[in-house]
Design a protein around this motif. Structure first.
Motif, PDB file in Angstrom:
ATOM      1  N   GLY A 114      -5.485   6.982 -14.736  1.00  0.00           N
ATOM      2  CA  GLY A 114      -4.884   5.672 -14.547  1.00  0.00           C
ATOM      3  C   GLY A 114      -4.627   4.947 -15.807  1.00  0.00           C
ATOM      4  N   PRO A 139      -0.261   3.462  -9.951  1.00  0.00           N
ATOM      5  CA  PRO A 139       1.103   3.382 -10.501  1.00  0.00           C
ATOM      6  C   PRO A 139       2.157   3.075  -9.449  1.00  0.00           C
ATOM      7  N   ALA A 164      -3.703   2.815 -17.707  1.00  0.00           N
ATOM      8  CA  ALA A 164      -3.023   1.588 -18.121  1.00  0.00           C
ATOM      9  C   ALA A 164      -3.965   0.654 -18.835  1.00  0.00           C
ATOM     10  N   HIS A 218      -1.834  -2.335 -13.467  1.00  0.00           N
ATOM     11  CA  HIS A 218      -0.558  -1.744 -13.065  1.00  0.00           C
ATOM     12  C   HIS A 218       0.458  -2.799 -12.635  1.00  0.00           C
ATOM     13  N   ARG A 238       3.454  -0.546  -8.884  1.00  0.00           N
ATOM     14  CA  ARG A 238       4.285  -1.240  -9.858  1.00  0.00           C
ATOM     15  C   ARG A 238       5.621  -1.644  -9.254  1.00  0.00           C
TER      16      ARG A 238
END
Length: 720
Positions: A215, A59, A217, A89, A62
């Protein structure tokens, strides 16, 4: 196959590792697809000189500044390849701009592999992304061979192809789901048979959803909606009538005609039974041109597509074909398992087809069938199934084995079982005589007589003919033929020169001119008179056709006498019941010279003499001016030879390109590779050579264009 520290067995997947060799790769798949495993294998299987760095994103990346700093630290180590894991990410949001600059980096920048759980929010169709190769979720699904290898190494069980197909159907082939099933099997105790696996598969305990994991995503994979199942009533026979009619031209050696009809069937509606069966037939016919890897890839896709649509008999036939083509682990056993499954289900047609395919791949590999009774039993079964032409082809393979292998004695070819097929063979049955070089001695003569009596159909390019042994000739006479007494040319167009003068036979009848070209095709070898008679005068009774042949021979000899007293009688020679064009040592024939060059190149490469191999291959490619006897069009008697020489010329040019690369002559290598594709754009070796040359020259734009042309070629062949 390897065992990582955690004790879990990984299946090495070369097909996917090859996909990651592109300059820019975007790998998109949900959790459980094996992206991280694939990147780990990439680092473990790379060449020693290739430095690979894997950057696991999170993260924090990003934020564009954090991502740029991380990439800067990686680039400071001067890697050859940068792999970004968990890139979901950064494929969307502010950091996506950094990723787009990375993917659009110019030549000389490290190779980039991006593994993401979601698709990017930027358009890959933009011009700066032409070098980006997209690997999608469906490509990471385990294939039949990969699953069989994984089960063998993790559970110690050799699983039958039908059982493996059932597991793929239940798990969708998703790596994480398959591993959960295998772990469940291990927890139940040691598995010893296919039945243990099937029992575990029926237990609902292993069917638990994937955990969300850290995680999150990426999106967890879900089994997609199944495609529409085919109506069982739409497949009344394993080979539908239209497909059966489409392959009928093969009985006369017309490979081109058969493939055109099958191509038309492939363009039927997607769920048409005819289209599916035609795809399989095309792949079997074109396997020598596509190459082992491309053929296996297409067969695996066809098997999964057919199984997903409920075409169970066709899917099983494809699995058997994969076993015959040695594309499965323990291929012989896998083929036997599939044949046994057909027998257990009472599928006599499928059982016979798979045994015939096993024989076909044996012959393509140069293996002579030694179990003669089994081959004859197979022919008898096809005859009983109402397929006498197939029975004749199988008998032809046995006769060919007798001509090639000393282990098969002539009396074994004269039995009643073979003679029983005589009245059922298609016309053109004596074409087998054209692929066997005449020899002195009673054995060869009896073999030919036997082949003639049983009416064996001619062998197409799909079966491997016996190569004519090149005649000894002086080194300079191979290419420098201007001073040769007789110069015979078949490549590009037919041409005959005697004493430096072009021969004009326009004054004789068309049948006599066809006779001259037919004899030229044998390059000095004898051609049986009855075979000639049936080819040129198929509508006449045999006695009348043989008489017409004698008249044509006489008129041809008279026309040739104009180029020297007695030339016709010397050149058009009778040998027993056969005719031949007599070529002496100092005469020149481009077909013989071509064969001689390739033989010399093979010998030179075997002893490590690269320079000599290059000269010989270059000479062979120079001799190839175009298709053999194009003026005869799709005539049955020339099609097989034409396709064989085209394929051999393309392979020679491809081999020349790779040897030129070894000599560091990139320009010559590129010329040879382009010539290979020009000669035969359907030859897999030609495209591999061209892409290798472009990759070696770091010409990424040309490489991308070539790969796109190659994909279009495969699509045109029905390889999707």
């Amino acid at each position: 196959m390897r065992t990582p520290p955690g004790g879990k067995v990984d299946v090495i997947r070369p097909r996917l590792l090859r996909r990651l060799e592109a300059p820019r790769v975007l790998l998109i798949a949900g959790r459980g697809a094996g992206k991280t495993t694939l990147l780990r294998q990439l680092t473990e299987t790379h060449a020693d000189h290739d430095r690979i760095t894997v950057l696991a994103l999170g993260p924090a990346h990003r934020r564009p500044a954090v991502l740029e700093d991380a990439l800067g630290a990686v680039l400071a180590g001067r890697p050859d390849t940068i792999a970004l894991d968990n890139a979901e990410h950064v494929v969307a949001g502010p950091a996506a701009a950094v990723l787009t600059r990375l993917l659009a980096a110019p030549e000389g920048f490290p190779r980039i592999v991006v593994a993401s759980g979601i698709a990017p929010d930027f358009a890959l169709a933009r011009a700066e992304f032409t070098a980006v190769s997209l690997v999608e979720e469906c490509e990471l699904v385990l294939r039949l061979d990969e699953l069989m290898a994984l089960i063998r190494h993790q559970l110690g069980v050799r699983v039958a192809p039908d059982t493996a197909a059932g597991i793929l159907d239940a798990t969708g082939g998703w790596p994480a789901t398959v591993r959960r099933l295998l772990l469940h099997v291990q927890c139940q105790g040691p598995a010893r048979t296919d039945g243990d696996l099937l029992d575990a598969l029926a237990d609902p305990g292993w069917r638990e959803p994937l955990s969300s994991g850290a995680g999150g995503a990426g999106q967890a994979w879900r089994l997609p909606n199944p495609p529409p199942r085919a109506d069982p009533g739409a497949a009344p026979a394993l080979l539908p009538p239209r497909v059966f009619r489409a392959v009928q031209p093969l009985a006369g050696g017309d490979v081109v005609g058969a493939t055109r009809l099958l191509d038309a069937l492939v363009r039927c509606p997607a769920d048409s039974w005819d289209a599916w069966a035609a795809r399989l037939a095309l792949l079997i016919i074109r396997a020598p041109l596509l190459g082992t890897t491309a053929t296996a890839d297409a067969l695996f896709r066809l098997e999964r597509d057919a199984a997903a649509r409920g075409l169970t008999r066709l899917a099983r036939l494809v699995r058997g074909t994969l076993g015959a083509a040695a594309a499965l682990p323990s291929a012989d056993a896998a083929l036997r398992d599939t044949i046994a499954a057909c027998a257990a289900d009472g599928d006599a047609v499928g059982e016979a087809i798979l045994e015939a395919l096993a024989l076909l791949w044996q012959l393509r590999s140069g293996v002579v069938p030694r179990e003669r009774d089994a081959v004859l039993d197979l022919a008898t079964r096809f005859d009983a199934l109402g397929c006498p032409d197939v029975a004749g082809w199988i008998t032809a393979a046995l006769v060919l084995a007798g001509i090639e292998g000393a282990h098969l004695a002539p009396p074994e070819l004269d039995g009643r079982r073979i003679a029983a097929f005589q009245d059922q063979m298609s016309r053109g049955a004596r074409d087998l005589l054209a692929v066997a070089e005449s020899e002195d001695g009673d054995r060869s003569g009896r073999l030919r007589a036997s082949a003639l009596r049983i009416g064996v159909p001619r062998l197409p390019a799909a079966l491997r003919p016996i190569e004519r042994a090149p005649r000894p000739r002086g080194a300079e006479s191979v290419l420098h033929s201007a001073d040769a007494p007789v110069v015979l040319t078949c490549f590009g167009s037919f041409r005959l020169r005697i004493g430096g003068r072009d021969v004009d036979v326009s004054s004789v009848r068309p049948q006599a001119r066809t006779l001259l070209r037919l004899l030229a095709l044998s390059a000095g070898g004898p051609v049986h008179r009855e075979w000639i008679a049936e080819i040129i005068w198929p509508d006449l009774p045999l006695d009348s056709a043989v008489h017409a042949l004698h008249v044509s021979v006489s008129s041809l000899r008279r026309a040739l006498n104009a180029y020297g007293h007695g030339t016709g009688g010397r050149l058009v020679e009778r040998r027993g019941n056969a005719y031949a064009l007599r070529l002496d040592r100092f005469d020149h024939c481009d077909l013989v010279s071509f064969d001689s060059r390739l033989t010399a190149a093979t010998d030179a490469r075997a002893r490590g003499d690269i320079d000599t191999a290059v000269r010989q291959l270059d000479g062979a490619v120079e001799l190839y001016l175009g298709d053999v006897l194009p003026e005869d069009g799709p005539a049955d008697w020339v099609v097989g030879t034409r396709e064989r020489y085209r394929a051999r010329a393309a392979e020679a040019a491809a081999a020349l390109a790779l040897l030129e690369l070894r000599r560091a002559d990139t320009s010559a290598a590129l010329h040879a590779a382009e010539r290979a594709v020009e000669i035969d754009p359907w030859t897999d070796a030609a495209w591999r050579a061209l892409t290798t040359v472009h990759r070696s020259a770091d010409d990424l734009i040309a490489l991308a264009r070539t790969e796109e042309r190659y994909r279009r070629m495969l699509h045109s062949l029905g390889v999707r």
